[in-house]
Write an enzyme that holds these catalytic residues in place. Structure first.
Site, PDB file in Angstrom:
ATOM      1  N   LYS A 183     -14.013  17.193  51.230  1.00  0.00           N
ATOM      2  CA  LYS A 183     -12.845  18.351  51.193  1.00  0.00           C
ATOM      3  C   LYS A 183     -12.361  18.281  49.791  1.00  0.00           C
ATOM      4  CE  LYS A 183      -8.401  17.666  52.564  1.00  0.00           C
ATOM      5  NZ  LYS A 183      -7.613  17.934  51.417  1.00  0.00           N
ATOM      6  N   ASN A 184     -12.007  17.064  49.324  1.00  0.00           N
ATOM      7  CA  ASN A 184     -11.457  17.178  47.664  1.00  0.00           C
ATOM      8  C   ASN A 184     -12.578  17.286  46.722  1.00  0.00           C
ATOM      9  OD1 ASN A 184      -9.171  17.068  49.098  1.00  0.00           O
ATOM     10  ND2 ASN A 184      -8.848  14.789  48.749  1.00  0.00           N
ATOM     11  N   ARG A 241      -1.811  23.364  48.181  1.00  0.00           N
ATOM     12  CA  ARG A 241      -1.592  23.108  46.861  1.00  0.00           C
ATOM     13  C   ARG A 241      -2.702  23.201  45.930  1.00  0.00           C
ATOM     14  NH1 ARG A 241       1.166  19.999  43.621  1.00  0.00           N
ATOM     15  NH2 ARG A 241      -0.194  18.421  42.430  1.00  0.00           N
ATOM     16  N   CYS A 281       5.230  19.456  49.288  1.00  0.00           N
ATOM     17  CA  CYS A 281       4.676  19.494  50.681  1.00  0.00           C
ATOM     18  C   CYS A 281       5.132  18.155  51.262  1.00  0.00           C
ATOM     19  CB  CYS A 281       3.282  19.182  50.754  1.00  0.00           C
ATOM     20  SG  CYS A 281       2.780  17.809  49.697  1.00  0.00           S
ATOM     21  N   ARG A 319       5.171  16.711  44.056  1.00  0.00           N
ATOM     22  CA  ARG A 319       3.846  16.906  43.639  1.00  0.00           C
ATOM     23  C   ARG A 319       3.999  18.079  42.675  1.00  0.00           C
ATOM     24  NH1 ARG A 319      -0.085  16.791  48.603  1.00  0.00           N
ATOM     25  NH2 ARG A 319      -1.472  16.657  46.868  1.00  0.00           N
ATOM     26  N   PRO A 320       4.586  17.899  41.386  1.00  0.00           N
ATOM     27  CA  PRO A 320       4.973  18.766  40.232  1.00  0.00           C
ATOM     28  C   PRO A 320       3.267  19.005  39.715  1.00  0.00           C
ATOM     29  CG  PRO A 320       5.611  16.639  39.586  1.00  0.00           C
ATOM     30  CD  PRO A 320       5.382  16.748  41.132  1.00  0.00           C
ATOM     31  N   VAL A 321       3.227  20.050  38.746  1.00  0.00           N
ATOM     32  CA  VAL A 321       1.973  20.195  38.021  1.00  0.00           C
ATOM     33  C   VAL A 321       2.172  20.327  36.711  1.00  0.00           C
ATOM     34  CG1 VAL A 321       0.747  21.444  39.940  1.00  0.00           C
ATOM     35  CG2 VAL A 321       2.545  22.780  38.459  1.00  0.00           C
ATOM     36  N   ASP A 322       3.092  19.752  36.072  1.00  0.00           N
ATOM     37  CA  ASP A 322       3.769  19.785  34.761  1.00  0.00           C
ATOM     38  C   ASP A 322       2.808  19.164  33.770  1.00  0.00           C
ATOM     39  OD1 ASP A 322       4.437  17.230  36.219  1.00  0.00           O
ATOM     40  OD2 ASP A 322       5.091  16.233  34.563  1.00  0.00           O
ATOM     41  N   LEU A 323       1.604  18.198  34.321  1.00  0.00           N
ATOM     42  CA  LEU A 323       0.558  17.579  33.702  1.00  0.00           C
ATOM     43  C   LEU A 323      -0.597  18.617  33.471  1.00  0.00           C
ATOM     44  CD1 LEU A 323       0.524  14.044  34.796  1.00  0.00           C
ATOM     45  CD2 LEU A 323       1.641  15.017  32.685  1.00  0.00           C
ATOM     46  N   ASP A 369      -5.314   7.952  50.157  1.00  0.00           N
ATOM     47  CA  ASP A 369      -5.633   8.688  51.494  1.00  0.00           C
ATOM     48  C   ASP A 369      -6.205   7.717  52.569  1.00  0.00           C
ATOM     49  OD1 ASP A 369      -6.752  11.508  49.652  1.00  0.00           O
ATOM     50  OD2 ASP A 369      -4.885  10.836  49.970  1.00  0.00           O
ATOM     51  N   ILE A 385       1.452   6.045  44.878  1.00  0.00           N
ATOM     52  CA  ILE A 385       1.184   7.377  44.388  1.00  0.00           C
ATOM     53  C   ILE A 385       2.029   8.616  44.722  1.00  0.00           C
ATOM     54  CG2 ILE A 385      -0.615   9.091  44.223  1.00  0.00           C
ATOM     55  CD1 ILE A 385      -1.598   6.449  43.212  1.00  0.00           C
ATOM     56  N   ARG A 408      -7.167  20.574  58.646  1.00  0.00           N
ATOM     57  CA  ARG A 408      -7.434  20.798  57.286  1.00  0.00           C
ATOM     58  C   ARG A 408      -8.396  19.950  56.586  1.00  0.00           C
ATOM     59  NH1 ARG A 408      -1.731  21.622  54.168  1.00  0.00           N
ATOM     60  NH2 ARG A 408      -3.298  21.895  52.429  1.00  0.00           N
TER      61      ARG A 408
END
Ligand code: EPZ
Length: 423
Positions: free
Chosen positions: A22-23, A93, A117, A122-126, A311, A333, A403
Site C-alpha cells: 500500500k505504502n 493523509r 489522525c 502528523r504535520p507536513v511542515d517538512l 507499522d 515515531i 484500508r
C-alpha cells in the site's frame, strides 16, 4: 459497519500470497501526475486507500484503466484541476503526495491540509519547507496549502526528522526541477526505494536512494513506463506474527525477507523458526495454543528503516501479551500509537503504558470479547490477539483494516482460522 467474528484457538497452516505494498502504491500512483505519457502498474493491491487515491486522481483528470485484478494504467495527459479538496484529503493523509508532482509539472497546486489522525498530529511542515527551499511560494489559507512556482530549482534540503512521504514528495518534485536537489537525512524505507525505481524507469535521474542522502538531477520531462509495485512487508510481517502466535507452519509467497531484517530478528528471538528463499518466507512455531510460554517475550523499539518498523509495533504488542515473561514496546515515531492497548486489555492483556513505552506482562491466555478497531495496524493487532484468545472475539469498525489489508479474512481462512465478516 462491518465487523469480524473470530473463534480463537486454531493453529495456522498453509500458504498465502502477499499483496503489493500500500505504502509504495500510493506515492507511485501520484507519480503518474509527473508525465503526460501513460504509466502502467502491476501488483497494485485492491485496498480502500488505493480506491481513495484513485478517486482523487480521477477528480483531477487522470484517466485510469483497470487492466486486470491488480494491474492498472494511468494517463495524466489531460489534468483539468490541480486542487485536492478537503472532503477527499480528510480521509487519507497520503493525499498530500499529489503536492510535489502537481507543483513540479504545473507550477501551481491547492491541497487541503491533511487532518490529524488517530495516531498523532502528523504535520507536513517538512514537505512545505523542502518545496520552499526549491523556490515555491507557499501560503496556508483556510486550511489549504496554496503553492506556486514558475519552475522549481534544485536545492540542498536537510530534513531534521526522517519523513517517508516527505522524502517521497520532495523526490518527485525534484525529478522535474531545474538542477540538482540533495535530500539529506532522507527516509530509507523500501517503499521510498520502490518509488525511486519507478521514477528512474520514467526517466528520472536519482542516486543514493536507500541511503541517508538522495541526489536528484532534474530533467525536462518524464516518459511512459511500466512498474510492478514491491510486496507489502508490513502485511507479510503481520501474518508472520500470526503464525508465531498460533503455532503451525505458514509460507508467505511473493514476500521478501531482505525487507524485514529487524522483524525476522525479533521473531527468531521470541522462538519462532523463520526460513526464506528469494521470494518467500516460511514461519514455523509451536505457538502458545500448544504450550503456554512457547513464545519468549521480546522487547522492541521503533525507529526509521532499517530499524524496527513502527507499522509492526502493535503486532508485536499482541505477541507479547501471550509470551512467557515481561517485555517493553517503545514507540519513537508517533506520539499516540498505543490506541490498541485499551482494546487488548479488554481481551485480558496485562499492559501498562508509561509515556511512549508499554510494559507487557505475558498471560497464559486471553479471553474473547467485543473490541473496536481504531487505526490500521491497531486493528491488525486485535485480529492477532483474537486468533489465540479463548472463545469468540468480535472486532468492530473494521473499515480501518480494509484500508491496508487485501482480503484479510480470506487469507486467514485459507490458513485455517475461524473468521467471518458480518456486514
Ligand atoms: C508513512 O507515513 C506511512 N504511510 C505510515 O504508514 C508509516 O507509519 C510512517 O510513514 C512511518 O514509517 C505512508 O507511507 C502512506 P512520516 P508518513 O512523515 O509519511 C513527523 C500505515 O500504517 N513529521 O514518516 O505520514 C510525523 O509527525 C501508515 O500504513 C513531521 O513532524 O510518516 C511523525 O511523527 C501509518 N513533519 C514522523 O515525522 C513532517 O513534515 C514520521 O512521519 C512530516 C513528518
Amino acid at each position: 459497519m462491518d465487523k469480524l467474528v473470530i473463534q480463537g484457538g486454531v493453529p495456522l497452516n498453509g500458504e498465502i500470497s502477499v499483496s503489493g505494498a500500500k505504502n509504495a502504491a500510493l506515492p507511485i500512483l501520484c507519480a503518474s501526475l509527473l508525465t503526460a505519457e501513460p504509466l502502467t502498474l502491476g501488483n497494485v493491491p485492491q485496498l480502500h486507500d488505493i480506491a481513495t487515491m484513485r478517486k482523487l486522481l480521477v477528480h483531477m483528470g487522470v484517466k485510469i484503466e483497470q487492466l486486470d485484478n491488480n494491474q492498472i494504467s494511468l494517463d495524466a495527459s489531460d489534468i483539468h484541476t490541480c486542487e485536492a479538496p478537503y472532503d477527499m484529503v480528510k480521509t487519507m493523509r497520503a493525499s498530500i503526495l499529489v503536492l510535489g508532482p502537481l507543483l513540479a509539472r504545473f507550477g501551481h497546486v491547492r491541497v487541503s491540509l491533511p487532518g490529524g489522525c488517530a495516531i498523532g498530529s502528523r504535520p507536513v511542515d517538512l514537505h512545505i519547507k523542502g518545496l520552499q527551499a526549491m523556490g515555491a511560494d507557499i501560503r496556508i489559507e483556510h486550511g489549504y496549502i496554496e503553492a506556486k512556482a514558475d519552475r522549481l530549482k534544485g536545492a540542498r534540503i536537510f530534513m531534521d526528522i526522517v519523513t517517508v512521504t516527505g522524502t517521497e514528495n520532495l523526490m518527485m518534485a525534484a525529478a522535474l526541477a531545474e538542477g540538482t536537489t540533495v535530500l539529506e537525512n532522507a527516509a530509507k524505507e523500501p517503499e521510498v526505494v520502490d518509488l525511486a525505481e519507478c521514477l528512474v524507469k520514467m526517466g528520472a535521474k536519482i542516486e543514493g536512494v536507500g541511503t541517508d542522502v538522495i541526489t536528484v538531477t532534474g530533467v525536462a520531462n518524464l516518459h511512459t513506463a511500466s512498474h510492478d509495485v514491491v510486496c507489502d512487508r508490513i502485511e507479510a510481517g503481520t501474518y508472520m506474527v500470526a503464525a508465531a502466535m498460533t503455532g503451525g507452519e505458514v509460507k508467505l509467497k511473493r514476500a521478501r525477507a531482505d525487507l524485514l531484517d529487524a522483524v525476522i530478528d525479533k521473531l527468531r528471538e521470541s522462538g519462532a523458526v523463520v526460513e526464506h528463499d528469494s521470494d518467500s518466507i516460511t514461519v514455523r512455531s509451536e505457538g502458545v495454543l500448544q504450550r503456554q510460554g512457547a513464545l519468549r517475550s521480546v522487547s522492541v523499539r521503533t525507529a526509521p528503516h532499517p530499524a524496527f518498523p513502527t507499522d509492526m509495533q502493535a503486532q508485536f504488542m499482541a505477541l507479547n501479551t501471550v509470551a512467557d515473561a515481561v517485555a517493553t514496546v517503545t514507540e519513537t515515531i508517533f506520539e499516540n500509537r498505543f490506541m490498541h492497548v485499551q482494546e487488548m486489555q479488554r481481551l485480558g492483556a496485562s499492559i501498562e503504558v508509561e509515556g511512549n513505552t508499554a510494559i507487557i506482562r505475558g498471560r497464559e491466555f486471553l479471553e474473547g470479547a467485543t473490541v473496536m478497531a481504531t487505526d490500521l495496524r491497531a486493528s491488525a493487532s486485535l485480529v492477532l490477539a483474537a486468533l489465540v484468545a479463548r472463545g469468540e472475539t468480535v472486532i468492530e469498525r473494521i473499515y480501518h483494516l480494509d484500508r491496508g489489508y487485501e482480503r484479510l479474512e480470506e487469507k486467514l481462512s485459507q490458513l485455517g482460522a475461524r473468521i467471518q465478516r458480518i456486514k
